[in-house]
Write a protein that holds these residues in place. Sequence first.
Motif, short mmCIF file in Angstrom:
data_model
loop_
_atom_site.label_atom_id
_atom_site.label_comp_id
_atom_site.label_asym_id
_atom_site.label_seq_id
_atom_site.Cartn_x
_atom_site.Cartn_y
_atom_site.Cartn_z
N UNK A 35 0.85 -1.20 0.00
CA UNK A 35 0.00 0.00 0.00
C UNK A 35 0.88 1.25 0.00
N UNK A 36 1.86 1.30 0.90
CA UNK A 36 2.75 2.46 1.01
C UNK A 36 3.55 2.69 -0.28
N UNK A 37 3.87 1.62 -0.98
CA UNK A 37 4.64 1.72 -2.22
C UNK A 37 3.78 2.13 -3.42
N UNK A 38 2.48 2.32 -3.22
CA UNK A 38 1.59 2.74 -4.30
C UNK A 38 1.26 1.65 -5.29
N UNK A 39 1.30 0.40 -4.85
CA UNK A 39 1.03 -0.73 -5.75
C UNK A 39 -0.43 -1.16 -5.75
N UNK A 40 -1.24 -0.53 -4.90
CA UNK A 40 -2.65 -0.93 -4.77
C UNK A 40 -3.53 0.15 -5.38
N UNK A 41 -4.53 -0.30 -6.12
CA UNK A 41 -5.52 0.63 -6.67
C UNK A 41 -6.88 0.33 -6.04
#
Length: 76
Positions: A35-41
Amino acid sequence: MNPDTFPLRGEHITLEALIKAADLNGQRELARAVIADGLVKVNGEVETRRGRKLRAGDVAQLGAAAVRVVDGDPEQ
């Protein structure tokens, strides 16, 4: 893409809890990191808030894995 479904037990579930419960990444302990790495939409938009509340109709996606939150069946 046909997402799997995840029935709610209440009014909402947090994004981190959903990723862990649905085991979207195959490694539940890494939910916070992805989530923190921006991998979730969520609903097609990058989401970095692990506490984001998801309700029925929302779709969370991590890579090729996706899950749609649906109303839970109170009789189950």
